[in-house]
Design a protein around this motif. Structure first.
Motif, PDB file in Angstrom:
ATOM      1  N   ASP A 202       0.849  -1.178  -0.088  1.00  0.00           N
ATOM      2  CA  ASP A 202       0.019  -0.057  -0.070  1.00  0.00           C
ATOM      3  C   ASP A 202       0.952   1.202   0.269  1.00  0.00           C
ATOM      4  N   ARG A 203       2.252   1.258  -0.094  1.00  0.00           N
ATOM      5  CA  ARG A 203       3.139   2.227  -0.220  1.00  0.00           C
ATOM      6  C   ARG A 203       4.019   2.029  -1.341  1.00  0.00           C
ATOM      7  N   ASP A 204       5.051   2.485  -1.313  1.00  0.00           N
ATOM      8  CA  ASP A 204       6.270   2.664  -2.537  1.00  0.00           C
ATOM      9  C   ASP A 204       7.379   1.856  -1.996  1.00  0.00           C
ATOM     10  N   VAL A 205       7.594   1.291  -0.938  1.00  0.00           N
ATOM     11  CA  VAL A 205       8.552   0.669  -0.502  1.00  0.00           C
ATOM     12  C   VAL A 205       8.310  -0.630   0.043  1.00  0.00           C
ATOM     13  N   LEU A 206       8.534  -1.912  -0.553  1.00  0.00           N
ATOM     14  CA  LEU A 206       8.546  -3.218  -0.147  1.00  0.00           C
ATOM     15  C   LEU A 206       9.371  -3.905   0.868  1.00  0.00           C
ATOM     16  N   LEU A 207       8.803  -4.939   1.442  1.00  0.00           N
ATOM     17  CA  LEU A 207       9.706  -5.647   2.454  1.00  0.00           C
ATOM     18  C   LEU A 207      11.381  -5.738   2.179  1.00  0.00           C
ATOM     19  N   PRO A 208      11.585  -6.203   0.935  1.00  0.00           N
ATOM     20  CA  PRO A 208      12.992  -6.010   0.550  1.00  0.00           C
ATOM     21  C   PRO A 208      13.871  -4.835   0.715  1.00  0.00           C
ATOM     22  N   GLN A 209      13.312  -3.827   0.175  1.00  0.00           N
ATOM     23  CA  GLN A 209      13.778  -2.463   0.560  1.00  0.00           C
ATOM     24  C   GLN A 209      13.812  -1.957   1.706  1.00  0.00           C
ATOM     25  N   LEU A 210      12.679  -2.315   2.346  1.00  0.00           N
ATOM     26  CA  LEU A 210      12.807  -2.023   4.092  1.00  0.00           C
ATOM     27  C   LEU A 210      13.875  -2.544   4.687  1.00  0.00           C
ATOM     28  N   LEU A 211      14.167  -4.073   4.378  1.00  0.00           N
ATOM     29  CA  LEU A 211      15.073  -4.695   4.946  1.00  0.00           C
ATOM     30  C   LEU A 211      16.616  -4.134   4.734  1.00  0.00           C
ATOM     31  N   GLU A 212      16.731  -3.740   3.336  1.00  0.00           N
ATOM     32  CA  GLU A 212      18.037  -3.175   3.091  1.00  0.00           C
ATOM     33  C   GLU A 212      18.146  -1.659   3.867  1.00  0.00           C
ATOM     34  N   MET A 213      17.152  -0.999   4.099  1.00  0.00           N
ATOM     35  CA  MET A 213      17.178   0.081   4.996  1.00  0.00           C
ATOM     36  C   MET A 213      17.514  -0.236   6.291  1.00  0.00           C
ATOM     37  N   ILE A 214      17.070  -1.083   6.814  1.00  0.00           N
ATOM     38  CA  ILE A 214      17.108  -1.524   8.418  1.00  0.00           C
ATOM     39  C   ILE A 214      18.680  -2.143   8.533  1.00  0.00           C
ATOM     40  N   CYS A 215      19.110  -2.744   7.590  1.00  0.00           N
ATOM     41  CA  CYS A 215      20.350  -3.194   7.683  1.00  0.00           C
ATOM     42  C   CYS A 215      21.545  -2.210   7.508  1.00  0.00           C
ATOM     43  N   LEU A 240      13.717 -10.664  -2.175  1.00  0.00           N
ATOM     44  CA  LEU A 240      13.814 -11.176  -0.852  1.00  0.00           C
ATOM     45  C   LEU A 240      15.035 -11.854  -0.510  1.00  0.00           C
ATOM     46  N   LEU A 241      15.360 -12.921  -1.404  1.00  0.00           N
ATOM     47  CA  LEU A 241      16.521 -13.515  -1.283  1.00  0.00           C
ATOM     48  C   LEU A 241      17.780 -12.781  -1.178  1.00  0.00           C
ATOM     49  N   VAL A 242      17.758 -11.757  -1.919  1.00  0.00           N
ATOM     50  CA  VAL A 242      18.840 -10.893  -2.045  1.00  0.00           C
ATOM     51  C   VAL A 242      18.952 -10.195  -0.814  1.00  0.00           C
ATOM     52  N   ALA A 243      17.695  -9.803  -0.213  1.00  0.00           N
ATOM     53  CA  ALA A 243      17.907  -8.843   0.882  1.00  0.00           C
ATOM     54  C   ALA A 243      18.468  -9.599   2.235  1.00  0.00           C
ATOM     55  N   PHE A 244      17.912 -11.275   2.118  1.00  0.00           N
ATOM     56  CA  PHE A 244      18.153 -11.998   3.319  1.00  0.00           C
ATOM     57  C   PHE A 244      19.832 -12.351   3.332  1.00  0.00           C
ATOM     58  N   ASP A 245      20.464 -12.084   2.239  1.00  0.00           N
ATOM     59  CA  ASP A 245      21.922 -12.426   2.016  1.00  0.00           C
ATOM     60  C   ASP A 245      22.614 -11.402   2.694  1.00  0.00           C
ATOM     61  N   ILE A 280       8.886 -21.620  -2.890  1.00  0.00           N
ATOM     62  CA  ILE A 280       9.715 -20.591  -1.908  1.00  0.00           C
ATOM     63  C   ILE A 280      10.691 -21.441  -1.124  1.00  0.00           C
ATOM     64  N   ILE A 281      10.210 -22.397  -0.448  1.00  0.00           N
ATOM     65  CA  ILE A 281      11.238 -23.182   0.505  1.00  0.00           C
ATOM     66  C   ILE A 281      12.350 -23.835  -0.433  1.00  0.00           C
ATOM     67  N   GLU A 282      12.337 -24.417  -1.657  1.00  0.00           N
ATOM     68  CA  GLU A 282      13.382 -24.857  -2.059  1.00  0.00           C
ATOM     69  C   GLU A 282      14.501 -23.591  -2.759  1.00  0.00           C
ATOM     70  N   ARG A 283      13.844 -22.604  -3.063  1.00  0.00           N
ATOM     71  CA  ARG A 283      14.767 -21.239  -3.422  1.00  0.00           C
ATOM     72  C   ARG A 283      15.355 -20.781  -2.187  1.00  0.00           C
ATOM     73  N   PHE A 284      14.818 -20.769  -0.952  1.00  0.00           N
ATOM     74  CA  PHE A 284      15.560 -20.244   0.171  1.00  0.00           C
ATOM     75  C   PHE A 284      16.598 -21.284   0.511  1.00  0.00           C
ATOM     76  N   ARG A 285      16.333 -22.903   0.668  1.00  0.00           N
ATOM     77  CA  ARG A 285      17.268 -23.726   1.118  1.00  0.00           C
ATOM     78  C   ARG A 285      18.498 -23.779  -0.111  1.00  0.00           C
ATOM     79  N   ALA A 286      18.215 -23.500  -1.310  1.00  0.00           N
ATOM     80  CA  ALA A 286      19.351 -23.562  -2.376  1.00  0.00           C
ATOM     81  C   ALA A 286      20.298 -22.272  -2.018  1.00  0.00           C
ATOM     82  N   ARG A 287      19.719 -21.235  -1.510  1.00  0.00           N
ATOM     83  CA  ARG A 287      20.786 -19.980  -1.458  1.00  0.00           C
ATOM     84  C   ARG A 287      21.182 -20.136   0.011  1.00  0.00           C
ATOM     85  N   PHE A 288      20.580 -20.594   1.051  1.00  0.00           N
ATOM     86  CA  PHE A 288      21.057 -20.716   2.604  1.00  0.00           C
ATOM     87  C   PHE A 288      20.812 -22.218   2.973  1.00  0.00           C
TER      88      PHE A 288
END
Length: 431
Positions: A202-215, A240-245, A280-288
């Motif tokens: 409902d805004r112009d910043v999604l969760l991955p971008q928010l995580l980058e700001m917090i980090c 999201l995968l990039v942000a979690f890295d 989703i789970i398989e993509r996360f497990r492949a990366r982490f």
């Protein structure tokens, strides 16, 4: 006035309770144990019928004793009649209105000895959730609520009705809130909401971008990203995968599947298929490779067949989540599932018990994989046992007996044993 705050439910409710405790203190009232209270604030949850019944009993019991009662949380939004039936003298604070607790307490105090008046405060928009004083359950952990409400309508879920449509808090507000917490000594940040994956749609910043700001916030701290529904993760998965890295974010995924049967998911009005959740789970497990998976499952949803249930059991055996929150289906008022034909309660109990046994076996097997290894851990908080609670990079719990170090430090440990709830380790070296 002497005030006690009693809280049920999710981490968002815990965050609200921390804010309300500070509000009690800062408005000149006194926080006391329940047995000494003139007023009890009941911060309610209505997700499960058993919890609701406990709360209604408590509301009635306190009223019969003559103790003042303020009811807040989800229940006043959807079950106000039930509350007032149990205790006609109860005062009400809507789920968006926790910042007004001090005003209600002052009004109650001024009204002492006069004719009884019920105070009911319902605000249309959430107020006072960010960058406000708190009395935290743990001084090292800050619970940051990202948003209020949800834009989906799963057939069994009353929370969407109680909290309304999605209102994401401003990203700059959230960053400032977390900066303040880190400055106050918090070393673990929990991001919570009804569905973190929806943040910012409902805004112009999604969760991955928010995580980058917090980090980018200075300081040594770790971030736990709370529950995200599969249907809200799918559109943001790559980012999201990039942000979690990022070393500040635990590789921890709480992804509720609710069922592994597409027929049941359709009946639940879920917005994902089981194959989409699996992807989703398989993509996360492949990366982490050291990722931790939590999920939620409802047993005995109306129309769930033995075959549907077997698909869920087989899914747990295949995907091996470290933790499963199992709920036996109970219909909630005002939801689409309220009028559906129920499954025999004995069948639901049997399915729940069988699934619990399977989940415990999976968890026990997963525990053995870390024994005998050296891993890096982040010291999170003092343990209930003697020592320190630490977390691996994937948020697995590790107790270090007789630790002798402060929270907020990363160190290398040797894991020498495991219990059903946590690993045991000794320090090899600090960093």
């Amino acid at each position: 006035m002497k005030v006690n705050i009693s809280t049920y439910g999710c981490s968002a409710n815990q965050a609200s309770a921390e804010i309300m405790k500070a509000s009690v203190r800062d408005s000149g009232h006194e926080l006391v144990p329940a047995e000494n209270a003139e007023v009890v604030v009941i911060n309610t949850c209505t997700v499960k019928n058993t919890t609701e019944q406990k709360i209604l009993h408590k509301i009635r019991e306190l009223g019969e004793k003559g103790t003042g009662v303020i009811v807040t949380g989800c229940m006043p939004q959807v079950q106000l009649e039930d509350i007032m039936h149990q205790n006609p003298d109860a005062h009400i604070l809507g789920v968006n209105s926790i910042s007004r607790l001090g005003h209600v307490l002052d009004s109650m105090e001024h009204a002492k000895g006069s004719s009884k008046e019920n105070f009911k405060v319902f605000m249309p928009e959430p107020e006072g959730f960010q960058s406000v004083p708190r009395i935290r359950y743990n001084p090292n952990i800050h619970i940051c609520q990202l948003s209020q409400g949800c834009n989906y309508s799963c057939a069994y879920c009353i929370v969407t009705i109680a909290r309304g449509s999605l209102r994401s808090f401003g990203p700059d507000e959230i960053v400032d809130d977390i900066k303040r917490a880190v400055d106050e000594g918090c070393r673990e940040i929990w991001l919570t909401s009804q569905d973190n994956g929806q943040y910012g749609t409902d805004r112009d910043v999604l969760l991955p971008q928010l995580l980058e700001m917090i980090c980018r916030i200075p300081g040594q701290f770790k971030i736990r990203v709370g529950m995200m529904n599969p249907f809200s993760v799918t559109p943001i998965l790559e980012d999201l995968l990039v942000a979690f890295d990022n070393e500040k974010i635990y590789t921890f995924l709480h992804l509720p599947i609710q069922s592994a049967s597409d027929d049941v998911l359709k009946n639940m009005n879920r917005y994902h298929s089981i194959s989409e959740a699996n992807y989703i789970i398989e993509r996360f497990r492949a990366r982490f490779t050291e990722m931790t998976l939590f999920t939620d499952i409802i047993t005995g949803y109306p129309g769930e067949t033995d075959d549907d249930f077997r698909k869920t059991v087989d899914w747990v055996k295949e995907y091996r989540p470290e933790k499963v929150n199992i709920s036996r289906f109970t219909p909630r008022p005002l939801t689409k599932a309220w009028d559906l034909r129920k499954i025999d309660s004995r069948i639901i109990v049997n399915r729940s018990n069988e699934l619990h046994e399977v989940c415990e076996a999976v968890k026990l097997e997963s525990r053995t994989g870390l024994i005998g290894r050296e891993v890096d851990v982040f010291l999170s908080k003092d343990a209930k046992q003697d020592g320190m609670m630490a977390r691996t990079d994937s948020y697995k719990p590790v107790i270090i007996p007789c630790c002798g170090m402060e929270p907020g430090v990363t160190c290398r440990v040797f894991i020498y044993d495991a219990t059903p709830g946590y690993f045991l380790a000794r320090i090899v070296r600090p960093y």
